[in-house]
Scaffold this motif. Structure first.
Motif, PDB file in Angstrom:
ATOM      1  N   ASP A  16      -5.331   4.102  -7.209  1.00 10.41           N
ATOM      2  CA  ASP A  16      -5.934   4.468  -6.396  1.00 10.41           C
ATOM      3  C   ASP A  16      -5.683   2.816  -5.320  1.00 10.41           C
ATOM      4  N   LEU A  17      -5.184   2.654  -5.007  1.00 11.72           N
ATOM      5  CA  LEU A  17      -5.323   1.245  -4.019  1.00 11.72           C
ATOM      6  C   LEU A  17      -6.162   0.835  -2.901  1.00 11.72           C
ATOM      7  N   ARG A  18      -7.722   2.530  -2.561  1.00 14.50           N
ATOM      8  CA  ARG A  18      -8.001   2.363  -1.577  1.00 14.50           C
ATOM      9  C   ARG A  18      -9.198   1.771  -2.499  1.00 14.50           C
ATOM     10  N   TYR A  52       1.054  -1.307  -0.349  1.00 14.94           N
ATOM     11  CA  TYR A  52      -0.107   0.393   0.038  1.00 14.94           C
ATOM     12  C   TYR A  52       0.609   1.587   0.169  1.00 14.94           C
ATOM     13  N   LYS A  56      -7.859   8.652   0.971  1.00 15.23           N
ATOM     14  CA  LYS A  56      -8.295   8.738  -0.401  1.00 15.23           C
ATOM     15  C   LYS A  56      -7.956  10.165  -1.716  1.00 15.23           C
ATOM     16  N   LYS A  57      -8.165   9.820  -2.713  1.00 13.68           N
ATOM     17  CA  LYS A  57      -7.771  10.912  -3.375  1.00 13.68           C
ATOM     18  C   LYS A  57      -9.357  10.906  -4.262  1.00 13.68           C
ATOM     19  N   LEU A  77      -2.484   2.942   4.476  1.00 11.92           N
ATOM     20  CA  LEU A  77      -2.872   2.811   3.546  1.00 11.92           C
ATOM     21  C   LEU A  77      -3.097   4.290   2.780  1.00 11.92           C
ATOM     22  N   GLN A 107       0.920   3.227  -3.704  1.00 12.92           N
ATOM     23  CA  GLN A 107      -0.446   4.460  -4.336  1.00 12.92           C
ATOM     24  C   GLN A 107       0.485   5.432  -5.381  1.00 12.92           C
TER      25      GLN A 107
END
Ligand code: ADP
Ligand code: MG
Length: 493
Positions: free
Chosen positions: A93-95, A25, A112-113, A109, A29
């Protein structure tokens, strides 16, 4: 989804199983495929740290992953794309992709983007030229003798050392900014530089700049006089890590604070590492604008204090090894017992004792130490550790760690230290816990942050609340006041 994204997503799915979650993460990211043909792929990463890291650790596994998802390539390269570290970046965006359970968030993590498409600009070439010019500057500013390994860890600096190490391993990502405070001569500059040296060791291509707040101020004044503020800005806003020592020097210097504020923001938003030292915690810094103080509080705040006897001794052993001087252990013990002001003084006495003995052509003895200390104005000397308990309160404070106080308070109430640092909220544990916090604040002048960390990593507001609660309680409850007095007596205060 364009074709590159599709491939990248597949690769990431494969990698998410292969790479430790926290690392995955942190490093993936914001990444993206910038370019791909039959044979080669160029992966965009947000910072020089990421580029180094990928080159060192992930080439093999990436080759394997591309092959597995049916897009075999034989060459992988990495390019820094500054826009990837911003909210508008084009990176993954890994989230959105993975995080379905809350544990993922704890794995580190990033926030958030906001997905907003934007033309991806390749800044690679320009940034290389510029950082090379800064780099020659950066490497000149760090003293290689200050390393994380040569820093002796004790209860007085454990947290600070751990934070400095984490920053060296994951700059820009672990703690940002890292803020280290404490009195003079307790190892702040050493730790700051050690962290910078650690970053350079882990990421040899990065640019690390160390500067004292005083020099920073002088450079600004000079650049204003010479009318080249822009060059000054470029110099500091292009680095990967900035280390500013003794930030308290900026007090009441509003122009420098203004400049630093903007440098800070710019570096921070690009995930560049910021490391700061000060003689006080941010909140207690006078003459510093609130907006700066609140920036400092966004990261990790740790302190260094005077070490206990055993750590002093370990430092002396380390320093005599560094200086290649042979001093008998009882002589080192004698120094450790008698110097209680700062580690710088500890080191100073050691060097003088060694020099004196060399001059006389003999091995340093207790006698050499005694006469050196007398020259420094120390009249009453301590010869054994037991004597330390009969010393003035100030000296006792220096030799009593937070853990010692917690132990004593626990014993007094027939509890264990685990009861006090643990989570149980029964009254017979809560009150002693609060008393311990109160004593550390009132009699040892600990910051609330430090109290929180001594008590099992609690938040500073918990410590603050505990102290004001005890203050109120003792006004009404003479028994509690007596208990506190008893405990202080046991400590020797
Ligand atoms: P500060 O910046 O807090 O005034 P310094 O970092 O200059 O203090 O430390 C003073 C001296 O003490 C330096 O030579 C440093 O190497 C040494 N020193 C301080 N703490 C330690 C430690 N824990 N281990 C080894 N050396 C230390
Ligand atoms: Mg210093």
């Amino acid at each position: 989804m364009n074709q590159h994204n599709e491939i990248w997503y597949k690769v990431l799915h494969f990698l998410s199983e292969k790479i430790k979650k926290a690392d995955f993460y942190v490093w993936f990211q914001g990444t993206t495929i910038l370019n791909m043909d039959e044979d080669k792929v160029v992966i965009g990463v947000p910072s020089i740290f990421a580029k180094d890291w990928f080159q060192k650790r992930y080439v093999e596994v990436l080759l394997e992953a591309f092959e597995l998802v049916g897009n075999k390539v034989s060459e992988i390269s990495f390019e820094i794309d500054d826009s990837l570290s911003t909210d508008e970046g084009d990176g993954v965006d890994l989230r959105e992709m993975f995080a379905t359970n809350p544990a993922d968030k704890e794995a580190g993590l990033p926030a958030k983007k906001k997905k907003k498409k934007k033309e991806s600009t390749n800044l690679m070439n320009s940034s290389i030229v510029e950082y090379q010019t800064v780099q020659s500057y950066g490497s000149k500013t760090l003293n290689p003798k200050y390393t994380l390994d040569s820093f002796v860890v004790g209860s007085n600096n454990r947290l600070a050392h751990a934070a400095a190490t984490a920053v060296a391993d994951r700059p820009g990502l672990a703690y940002n900014p890292l803020f280290i405070y404490g009195d003079v001569g307790l190892g702040k500059t050493h730790l700051l530089q050690a962290s910078g040296n650690g970053i350079l060791k882990n990421f040899p291509n990065s640019t690390v700049v160390y500067i004292t707040a005083e020099k920073f101020t002088n450079e600004i004044v000079e650049s204003i006089q010479k009318n080249n503020v822009k060059a000054f800005r470029n110099k500091y806003r292009k680095v990967d890590c900035i280390i500013i020592d003794d930030i308290q020097f900026l007090a009441d210097k509003s122009r420098t604070q203004e400049e630093f504020f903007h440098t800070f923001n710019e570096l921070y938003h690009e995930n560049k590492q910021i490391i700061i030292s000060s003689d006080k915690p941010p909140k207690e810094l006078e003459g510093l604008e609130d907006r700066l103080v609140s920036r400092f509080e966004m990261g990790m705040i740790v302190d260094v204090s005077f070490p206990d006897y055993e750590t002093c001794l370990a430092i002396l052993i380390e320093k005599s090894r560094e200086l290649d001087i042979k001093i008998p252990s009882d002589v080192l013990e004698f120094i450790a017992l008698n110097v209680q002001s700062s580690i710088r003084e500890l080191e100073g006495v050691l060097v003088q004792v060694a020099a004196f003995a060399k001059l006389e052509g003999e091995v340093p003895s207790m006698q050499t130490v005694a006469s050196t200390l007398k020259k420094l104005g120390k009249i009453e000397l301590v010869t054994s550790k037991e004597e330390l308990t009969h010393l003035p309160a100030d000296t006792i404070r220096r030799h009593t760690s937070g853990a010692d106080v917690i132990d004593l308070v626990a014993k007094y109430y027939n509890l264990t230290k685990y009861d006090l640092v643990g989570d149980r909220r029964a009254r017979e544990i809560m009150v002693p816990r609060q008393v311990g916090m109160f004593i550390l604040r009132n009699d040892f002048n600990y910051s609330y942050e430090k109290i929180g960390s001594e008590f099992g990593g609690r938040n500073h507001t918990t410590a603050m609340h505990a102290c004001s609660k005890v203050k109120k309680m003792i006004k009404k409850d003479q028994n509690l006041q007596n208990e506190i007095n008893d405990i202080k007596q046991v400590i020797g205060l």
